[in-house]
Write a protein that holds these residues in place. Structure first.
Motif, PDB file in Angstrom:
ATOM      1  N   MET A   1      25.963  57.621  47.492  1.00 55.51           N
ATOM      2  CA  MET A   1      25.285  58.561  46.624  1.00 55.51           C
ATOM      3  C   MET A   1      26.013  59.899  46.625  1.00 55.51           C
ATOM      4  O   MET A   1      26.093  60.553  45.600  1.00 55.51           O
ATOM      5  CB  MET A   1      23.839  58.700  47.094  1.00 55.51           C
ATOM      6  CG  MET A   1      22.991  59.455  46.157  1.00 55.51           C
ATOM      7  SD  MET A   1      22.891  58.555  44.604  1.00 55.51           S
ATOM      8  CE  MET A   1      21.562  59.351  43.855  1.00 55.51           C
ATOM      9  N   GLU A   2      26.545  60.291  47.751  1.00 53.54           N
ATOM     10  CA  GLU A   2      27.256  61.558  47.848  1.00 53.54           C
ATOM     11  C   GLU A   2      28.483  61.589  46.940  1.00 53.54           C
ATOM     12  O   GLU A   2      28.757  62.581  46.273  1.00 53.54           O
ATOM     13  CB  GLU A   2      27.679  61.821  49.297  1.00 53.54           C
ATOM     14  CG  GLU A   2      28.283  63.184  49.517  1.00 53.54           C
ATOM     15  CD  GLU A   2      28.616  63.419  50.977  1.00 53.54           C
ATOM     16  OE1 GLU A   2      29.606  64.120  51.228  1.00 53.54           O
ATOM     17  OE2 GLU A   2      27.905  62.909  51.852  1.00 53.54           O
ATOM     18  N   ALA A   3      29.211  60.480  46.888  1.00 52.93           N
ATOM     19  CA  ALA A   3      30.389  60.403  46.016  1.00 52.93           C
ATOM     20  C   ALA A   3      29.974  60.491  44.555  1.00 52.93           C
ATOM     21  O   ALA A   3      30.611  61.182  43.757  1.00 52.93           O
ATOM     22  CB  ALA A   3      31.162  59.121  46.276  1.00 52.93           C
ATOM     23  N   THR A   4      28.897  59.821  44.175  1.00 52.57           N
ATOM     24  CA  THR A   4      28.407  59.866  42.796  1.00 52.57           C
ATOM     25  C   THR A   4      27.974  61.272  42.431  1.00 52.57           C
ATOM     26  O   THR A   4      28.293  61.763  41.352  1.00 52.57           O
ATOM     27  CB  THR A   4      27.226  58.888  42.607  1.00 52.57           C
ATOM     28  OG1 THR A   4      27.650  57.591  42.991  1.00 52.57           O
ATOM     29  CG2 THR A   4      26.744  58.870  41.180  1.00 52.57           C
ATOM     30  N   THR A   5      27.279  61.926  43.320  1.00 47.09           N
ATOM     31  CA  THR A   5      26.850  63.302  43.082  1.00 47.09           C
ATOM     32  C   THR A   5      28.056  64.205  42.895  1.00 47.09           C
ATOM     33  O   THR A   5      28.074  65.050  42.005  1.00 47.09           O
ATOM     34  CB  THR A   5      25.973  63.805  44.251  1.00 47.09           C
ATOM     35  OG1 THR A   5      24.856  62.935  44.389  1.00 47.09           O
ATOM     36  CG2 THR A   5      25.498  65.217  44.007  1.00 47.09           C
ATOM     37  N   SER A   6      29.080  64.035  43.700  1.00 46.51           N
ATOM     38  CA  SER A   6      30.287  64.851  43.583  1.00 46.51           C
ATOM     39  C   SER A   6      30.995  64.617  42.251  1.00 46.51           C
ATOM     40  O   SER A   6      31.556  65.540  41.672  1.00 46.51           O
ATOM     41  CB  SER A   6      31.247  64.548  44.728  1.00 46.51           C
ATOM     42  OG  SER A   6      30.666  64.899  45.954  1.00 46.51           O
ATOM     43  N   LEU A   7      30.977  63.389  41.766  1.00 45.16           N
ATOM     44  CA  LEU A   7      31.589  63.091  40.473  1.00 45.16           C
ATOM     45  C   LEU A   7      30.894  63.839  39.346  1.00 45.16           C
ATOM     46  O   LEU A   7      31.524  64.241  38.377  1.00 45.16           O
ATOM     47  CB  LEU A   7      31.540  61.587  40.174  1.00 45.16           C
ATOM     48  CG  LEU A   7      32.517  60.714  40.938  1.00 45.16           C
ATOM     49  CD1 LEU A   7      32.149  59.246  40.772  1.00 45.16           C
ATOM     50  CD2 LEU A   7      33.941  60.961  40.482  1.00 45.16           C
ATOM     51  N   THR A   8      29.601  64.040  39.467  1.00 49.81           N
ATOM     52  CA  THR A   8      28.847  64.718  38.413  1.00 49.81           C
ATOM     53  C   THR A   8      28.821  66.229  38.574  1.00 49.81           C
ATOM     54  O   THR A   8      28.397  66.934  37.682  1.00 49.81           O
ATOM     55  CB  THR A   8      27.399  64.203  38.356  1.00 49.81           C
ATOM     56  OG1 THR A   8      26.751  64.474  39.596  1.00 49.81           O
ATOM     57  CG2 THR A   8      27.354  62.725  38.049  1.00 49.81           C
ATOM     58  N   ARG A   9      29.295  66.728  39.680  1.00 49.03           N
ATOM     59  CA  ARG A   9      29.295  68.178  39.933  1.00 49.03           C
ATOM     60  C   ARG A   9      30.710  68.747  39.951  1.00 49.03           C
ATOM     61  O   ARG A   9      31.089  69.441  40.890  1.00 49.03           O
ATOM     62  CB  ARG A   9      28.613  68.484  41.258  1.00 49.03           C
ATOM     63  CG  ARG A   9      27.153  68.202  41.230  1.00 49.03           C
ATOM     64  CD  ARG A   9      26.493  68.672  42.476  1.00 49.03           C
ATOM     65  NE  ARG A   9      25.068  68.423  42.400  1.00 49.03           N
ATOM     66  CZ  ARG A   9      24.285  68.351  43.437  1.00 49.03           C
ATOM     67  NH1 ARG A   9      24.779  68.511  44.635  1.00 49.03           N
ATOM     68  NH2 ARG A   9      23.006  68.127  43.284  1.00 49.03           N
TER      69      ARG A   9
END
Length: 104
Positions: A1-9
């Motif tokens: 989830m952290e990687a996905t969040t970073s992709l969107t930020r």
């Protein structure tokens, strides 16, 4: 989830994704290349690194497709019925963000 969040930020470099997920570089490279090829993420070269970020338009279309086709037309999740198309999801997001800003 952290990687996905970073992709969107704003994005994240491949090495940070690998560290977060604990994936070997060849495995990560394979998956990032595939996600990039289908248009879900975009890679931008920065010096000797590649920063990956989310492609919102493509993700939005994928979410609309999955939401409207996942349960053969039946709403499987409470919010799915209100967000089964890109238009509805964008309208709901706009309405939600507008109502969040209005004073109580």
């Amino acid at each position: 989830m952290e990687a996905t969040t970073s992709l969107t930020r704003g994005g994240i470099v491949a090495s940070a994704i690998g560290e977060t997920l604990g994936l070997p570089a060849p495995t990560l490279s394979f998956h990032l290349a595939h996600l990039s090829r289908v248009g879900l993420i975009r890679g931008q070269k920065e010096s000797r690194f590649i920063r990956y970020s989310a492609e919102y338009a493509t993700m939005d279309e994928l979410i609309a497709f999955l939401t409207s086709n996942c349960c053969q037309g039946e709403a499987c999740l409470p919010r799915a019925a209100t967000c089964d198309t890109t238009e509805r999801r964008r309208r709901l997001a706009t309405e939600t963000s507008t109502s969040d800003k209005e004073p109580s």
